[in-house]
Motif scaffolding. Structure first.
Motif, short mmCIF file in Angstrom:
data_model
loop_
_atom_site.label_atom_id
_atom_site.label_comp_id
_atom_site.label_asym_id
_atom_site.label_seq_id
_atom_site.Cartn_x
_atom_site.Cartn_y
_atom_site.Cartn_z
N LEU A 6 0.83 -1.20 0.00
CA LEU A 6 0.00 0.00 0.00
C LEU A 6 0.87 1.25 0.00
O LEU A 6 0.67 2.17 -0.82
CB LEU A 6 -0.92 -0.01 1.22
CG LEU A 6 -1.71 1.28 1.51
CD1 LEU A 6 -2.69 1.57 0.39
CD2 LEU A 6 -2.42 1.18 2.85
N LEU A 10 1.39 4.08 -3.12
CA LEU A 10 1.16 5.51 -2.91
C LEU A 10 2.42 6.32 -3.24
O LEU A 10 2.33 7.43 -3.79
CB LEU A 10 0.72 5.77 -1.47
CG LEU A 10 -0.68 5.25 -1.10
CD1 LEU A 10 -0.96 5.48 0.38
CD2 LEU A 10 -1.75 5.90 -1.95
N LEU A 236 -5.43 2.94 -6.39
CA LEU A 236 -4.49 3.58 -5.47
C LEU A 236 -3.42 4.35 -6.24
O LEU A 236 -3.00 5.43 -5.83
CB LEU A 236 -3.84 2.53 -4.56
CG LEU A 236 -4.75 1.95 -3.49
CD1 LEU A 236 -4.05 0.81 -2.76
CD2 LEU A 236 -5.17 3.02 -2.48
N THR A 239 -4.31 7.88 -7.31
CA THR A 239 -4.31 8.98 -6.34
C THR A 239 -3.19 9.96 -6.67
O THR A 239 -3.03 10.98 -6.00
CB THR A 239 -4.14 8.46 -4.89
OG1 THR A 239 -2.93 7.70 -4.80
CG2 THR A 239 -5.32 7.59 -4.48
N ALA A 271 -9.44 6.20 -1.00
CA ALA A 271 -8.19 5.52 -0.66
C ALA A 271 -8.27 4.92 0.74
O ALA A 271 -7.76 3.81 0.98
CB ALA A 271 -7.03 6.51 -0.74
N SER A 275 -7.88 1.02 1.77
CA SER A 275 -6.86 0.59 2.74
C SER A 275 -7.47 -0.21 3.89
O SER A 275 -6.81 -1.07 4.47
CB SER A 275 -6.10 1.80 3.29
OG SER A 275 -6.96 2.64 4.06
#
Length: 278
Positions: A6, A10, A236, A239, A271, A275
């Motif tokens: 994750l 990002l 993701l 973003t 997001a 998560s």
């Protein structure tokens, strides 16, 4: 998806927003993007030198992805040329997660929970809502941006399937970026009959740096889709639009309107939902 994956995805989103901001500021997008792909190809050379070859089953995907990436690059340039960055980037990036989710379900059999799908939808809607259509009678820009998003979805699904078949995601990434560095340079040579030498030394180094960013950003994504659903990773990754808005506000003097703040909040909520349901 683990917390490490994750966080890295990002980080990839931040890198992606950064190299697109570099491309946006270029006076010659085709030359800059050609040099960027060369930089990414050079950065990928250690991967093909020191890692074993991808398994034979992945090579058709590598070849197909190189073609799709070339189409993506050309439509990205077109979208930036005929449309505003603030319009083209959100439409292109926002349309791809839902397309990836649909494609992964059709071609790979991936399924999402309702909450995960909700997170993908929130991110996509939030991203697209950032787009500002000034002239609704001229849809050439938005159409080019949406086509760019379709190419993003197509190569994401292709690379997800290819990396899973390669046996080594980094080796797959290395060969993809080396092969991907060739077509755009050939197209530039065909159009201009010369190398992109009109750029200043500073512009060349900036473009090479952008290429390194793109290698790191998409390399992380290719690795991530071998461990997590493609639609989740795609959402993701996109973003990056949120990071682009923040970069524009902090470094480029762009204003954050109430609408843009609301869109950013929607992306953030999406997001967070993803998560919490990985």
């Amino acid at each position: 998806m683990s917390t490490l994956v994750l966080v890295l995805v990002l980080c990839a989103a931040l890198l992606h927003a950064s190299w697109n901001a570099l491309l946006k500021s270029s006076a010659d997008p085709l030359a800059s993007l050609a040099v960027m792909t060369i930089g990414a190809g050079l950065g990928a050379l250690p991967l093909i030198i020191y890692l074993p070859l991808p398994l034979a089953a992945s090579w058709p995907y590598i070849a197909m992805s190189a073609v799709l990436h070339t189409g993506y690059n050309l439509f990205l340039i077109r979208a930036y040329r005929i449309g505003d960055f603030s319009q083209s980037y959100p439409i292109a990036r926002g349309s791809s997660p839902l397309l990836v989710t649909l494609g992964a379900a059709l071609f790979v059999g991936e399924q999402m929970s309702l909450m995960t799908l909700l997170g993908v939808i929130l991110i996509s809607v939030g991203i697209i809502s950032l787009a500002h259509v000034k002239n609704r009678s001229n849809l050439a820009g938005p159409i080019a941006a949406f086509t760019t998003g379709a190419f993003i979805a197509a190569y994401t699904i292709t690379d997800g399937m290819g990396a899973r078949a390669a046996g080594d995601a980094l080796s797959y990434c290395g060969w993809l970026f080396v092969l991907d560095s060739i077509p755009l340079l050939l197209i530039y040579l065909y159009r201009h009959r010369r190398l992109p030498v009109t750029m200043t030394t500073g512009q060349v180094w900036t473009a090479l740096g952008g290429g390194t960013m793109s290698l790191l950003a998409y390399g992380i994504v290719i690795w991530a889709v071998t461990l997590a659903p493609m639609g989740t990773v795609s959402a993701l990754r996109e973003t990056s639009v949120l990071f682009a808005a923040l970069i524009g506000w902090l470094f480029l003097g762009e204003k954050l309107s109430v609408r843009r703040i609301g869109s950013c909040l929607l992306i953030t909520i999406g997001a967070i939902v993803l998560s919490l349901h990985l």
